[in-house]
Design an enzyme around this catalytic site. Structure first.
Site, mmCIF file in Angstrom:
data_model
loop_
_atom_site.group_PDB
_atom_site.id
_atom_site.type_symbol
_atom_site.label_atom_id
_atom_site.label_comp_id
_atom_site.label_asym_id
_atom_site.label_seq_id
_atom_site.Cartn_x
_atom_site.Cartn_y
_atom_site.Cartn_z
ATOM 1 N N HIS A 37 48.282 -0.544 -11.060
ATOM 2 C CA HIS A 37 48.854 -0.297 -9.727
ATOM 3 C C HIS A 37 49.791 0.911 -9.758
ATOM 4 O O HIS A 37 49.792 1.739 -8.846
ATOM 5 C CB HIS A 37 49.670 -1.502 -9.250
ATOM 6 N N ASP A 152 37.607 -2.871 -8.873
ATOM 7 C CA ASP A 152 36.956 -3.582 -7.764
ATOM 8 C C ASP A 152 35.971 -2.622 -7.096
ATOM 9 O O ASP A 152 36.134 -2.248 -5.928
ATOM 10 C CB ASP A 152 38.017 -4.076 -6.775
ATOM 11 N N SER A 187 44.311 -6.319 -14.847
ATOM 12 C CA SER A 187 44.132 -7.154 -13.656
ATOM 13 C C SER A 187 45.271 -8.156 -13.596
ATOM 14 O O SER A 187 45.720 -8.656 -14.642
ATOM 15 C CB SER A 187 42.800 -7.912 -13.767
ATOM 16 N N SER A 188 45.711 -8.455 -12.390
ATOM 17 C CA SER A 188 46.762 -9.476 -12.241
ATOM 18 C C SER A 188 46.283 -10.812 -12.802
ATOM 19 O O SER A 188 47.079 -11.612 -13.290
ATOM 20 C CB SER A 188 47.128 -9.645 -10.770
#
Ligand code: PAF
Length: 289
Positions: A37, A152, A187-188
């Site tokens: 992010h 994604d 990834s979270s």
């Protein structure tokens, strides 16, 4: 760093910037921020004079029984990371702010075709949930450009199609996947993995690389490569949903003569549904599909 919790506050800040002739870049997130992010934000800051990040865990993109209720919320540490990375405005609305009429009867935006394959097949309604919330966010942030991670990949394609079809005046930019040192895509949801699962997780990237090598050799059918990839992941302890080689430009089935393919994978590992993908550029056009 400004923080807006309401749509009105957001619009007021953005209107001031517009009057001052600023350009605006936007990174939508669901929080629990990692280096992927922050890389998006740093790129966003390079491309416009003002940057906006949203943090909102969007209930309508989660299916029944999925991880909405336990999705990690780390707002305070997220704010510190965003501040340190030089963000101008954080938009962090609550549920009522984005869905004032509730979530059941809310208007939905649906991108046909692309939304029902791959992840869409296993997560019905997911991409409609994404398209709906991204529409609300884009209409209110009114950015010049919005950045999304290519992890994604299908989501980026759905959003690009939506923006094209709805004539939205914003440029959508997919950005390269950010990986851990061992190859696992950030990834979270990696935080759901226990130590043993975390050690296993990079095998997705390894299996994808093996599949890419086989694809480049052009002596095995793509279906055989996909089947071998599924089997490899299953025998390593994953529950793979798909291991699929598609045309990169529209995710349709590859045809003889294609040169740009995308390998996409979704696999469960313990409680985490992991997704990843890899570009395959063929030096010679595809001989067997
Ligand atoms: O990729 C995500 O984090 C989410 O799907 C998004 C784009 C923020 C929409 O909720």
């Amino acid at each position: 760093m400004n923080i807006a919790n309401s749509v009105d506050e957001l619009r007021a800040v953005v209107a001031g910037w517009r009057r001052a002739g600023e350009t605006i870049s936007f990174v939508p997130t669901m929080g629990n921020l990692h280096d992927g992010h922050i890389t998006l934000l740093l790129k966003a800051r390079e491309l416009a004079t003002r940057s906006v990040v949203s943090i909102f865990v969007n209930p309508i993109q989660f299916g029944r029984g999925e991880d909405y209720a336990k999705y990690p919320s780390t707002l305070e540490s997220d704010k510190q990371k965003l501040q340190a990375a030089g963000l101008d405005l954080l938009f962090a609305p609550d549920l009522n702010e984005l869905y004032p009429g509730g979530i059941e009867e809310d208007t939905r935006v649906t991108v046909p075709g692309l939304s029902s394959i791959l992840c869409g097949q296993y997560r019905p309604g997911h991409f409609s949930g994404v398209a709906t919330v991204v529409t609300k966010l884009l209409m209110n942030v009114q950015p010049d450009l919005a950045l999304f991670g290519d992890k994604d990949y299908q989501q980026v394609m759905v959003i690009k199609q939506m923006v094209h079809d709805l004539l939205m005046p914003v440029k959508i930019l997919g950005q390269p996947i950010v990986r851990e040192a061992d190859g696992l895509a950030m990834s979270s949801r990696n935080s759901y993995l226990n130590a043993a699962e975390r050690a296993l997780a990079p095998q997705i990237f390894q299996a994808m690389n093996r599949a890419r090598e086989k694809t480049l050799l052009q002596n095995t059918s793509l279906i055989a490569i996909e089947t071998a990839g599924m089997a490899e992941l299953a025998s390593a302890g994953f529950r793979p949903e798909y291991f699929s080689i598609r045309r990169a430009q529209d995710l349709s089935a590859p045809q003889v003569g294609d040169t740009t393919l995308q390998l996409l994978v979704a696999a469960w590992l313990g409680p985490a549904r992991l997704i990843d993908n890899l570009r395959i550029e063929l030096p010679e056009p595809l001989k067997i599909a």
